[in-house]
Design an enzyme around this catalytic site. Sequence first.
Site, PDB file in Angstrom:
ATOM      1  CG  ASN A 208      -0.235  -0.113   2.499  1.00 15.11           C
ATOM      2  OD1 ASN A 208       0.547   0.763   2.839  1.00 15.11           O
ATOM      3  ND2 ASN A 208      -0.455  -1.194   3.243  1.00 15.11           N
ATOM      4  CG  ASP A 277      -6.239  -5.013   5.759  1.00 11.71           C
ATOM      5  OD1 ASP A 277      -5.712  -4.989   6.882  1.00 11.71           O
ATOM      6  OD2 ASP A 277      -6.824  -4.033   5.252  1.00 11.71           O
ATOM      7  CE  LYS A 287       9.884 -11.481 -14.148  1.00 14.03           C
ATOM      8  NZ  LYS A 287      10.766 -10.752 -15.049  1.00 14.03           N
ATOM      9  CG  PHE A 322      -2.675   5.905  13.130  1.00 17.77           C
ATOM     10  CD1 PHE A 322      -1.989   5.622  14.293  1.00 17.77           C
ATOM     11  CD2 PHE A 322      -2.584   7.178  12.592  1.00 17.77           C
ATOM     12  CE1 PHE A 322      -1.207   6.579  14.916  1.00 17.77           C
ATOM     13  CE2 PHE A 322      -1.799   8.159  13.198  1.00 17.77           C
ATOM     14  CZ  PHE A 322      -1.109   7.847  14.370  1.00 17.77           C
ATOM     15  CE  LYS A 336      -7.942   0.039  12.449  1.00 18.97           C
ATOM     16  NZ  LYS A 336      -7.130   0.573  11.376  1.00 18.97           N
ATOM     17  CE  LYS A 340      -9.207  -3.720  13.675  1.00 21.40           C
ATOM     18  NZ  LYS A 340      -8.312  -3.763  12.565  1.00 21.40           N
TER      19      LYS A 340
END
Length: 396
Positions: A208, A277, A287, A322, A336, A340
């Site tokens: 990301n 995730d 490869k 975050f 969240k 959590k």
Amino acid sequence: MLKDKNILLGVTGGIAAYKSPALVSALRKEGANVKVVMTPSACEFITPLTMQTMSNNPVHVETFNQLSNMDVEHISLAKWADIIVVAPATANTIAKFANGICDNLLTTVLMASRSKIIFAPAMNTYMLKSDANIKNMETLKERGVKILATASDILACNDIGEGKMLEPLEILEEIDEALTQKDLSGKRFLITAGPTVESIDPVRYISNHSSGKMGYALAKMAKYRGAEVTLISGPTNIKPPKTDKFVSVTSTQDMFEAVKNNFSDCDVLIKAAAPADFRPKVRAEEKIKKDKDAPNSIELEGNIDIAKYFGEIKDKQIMVGFAAESIDEIKYGMAKLKKKNLDMIVVNNIKAQGAGFKSDTNIASIIDREGNIDYLKKMDKKDLANIILNRVKNLF
Ligand SMILES: Cc1cc2nc3c(=O)[nH]c(=O)nc-3n(C[C@H](O)[C@H](O)[C@H](O)COP(=O)(O)O)c2cc1C
């Protein structure tokens, strides 16, 4: 925080004096007031006019000037300074200060000072490592003077080795740290930062856009404020801050293991990382060739939810999470926080201008366990880090 701090820069007669104007410039950009004292030898390398222009203040060289006002200059300069930084610091000035010699304005100001003092040595490797210089530096360290490291490089004299003065921005960070109040000392922070990377094959991966900037700012400021900091980071393109321990990881599973190894010892876990995730269900050993066996799709499986895992087993630890969302950040952040078992969550909308992954600034809101929301304005990630740390401090 260097804003409005009074910094007295001592410049001595070494070739690294060419870097001193850049240090003044960097300090002034941070909002510090800078005055400069130069030794007569320093004036052989750079001119007082340069330092005067950069600092926007008169430069002091002579001890026995006619008094421009009725202050005794070496005493008033010493009293004015929040910190005295000698950069570059020659072997000669180090030796003089270690032995109480006051034969120029700078050495006299140093003797008269009761403020913090930093020396940034710069000299030939053999001078640096000479018995006399090592003993002098030890003497100053024992008296509370902070002696900075030097870098190893090809030196101006063509010798290769230690003795190169740190760069102006590195010195600035040392000054900033020295002037920061140690209000988090005795607390152990575990901070995660950056993205994680999940391999598809030995060449390709999914990841990301996390840059690591927010987590690194938190680690840096917690360290400045005296905490013991362990930073666990996925791959980033930025230089990690100085911490007590740095653990480099690649995948979300690696990050989970690293947090697990350090969790029981910490007082605070701040999860500023953006762990992937999902990961490919199968990682190709070789490869994948684009013509022959290119897949139409990659099957993914879920990674462990690190925040949820530690939220469930946490004991004394304060946990900060975050949430980077593209819509409804407050709604998702609240969910969240509860799911959590976090003590606080920092949410931001990554689509807002000046917020999000690669930016140096952020526009965040902080939600606490009671559901109170603090909507913050756009600010530097370093300032946001300090606000988050202040909130954590209030929970101790
Ligand atoms: C070209 C040149 C470069 C020098 N570079 C250094 C240096 O990097 N570090 C150092 O300790 N002395 C260096 N010196 C020696 C100092 O200038 C000398 O010891 C002087 O007395 C230092 O005075 P000060 O400490 O009062 O500034 C250099 C001398 C010359 C001629």
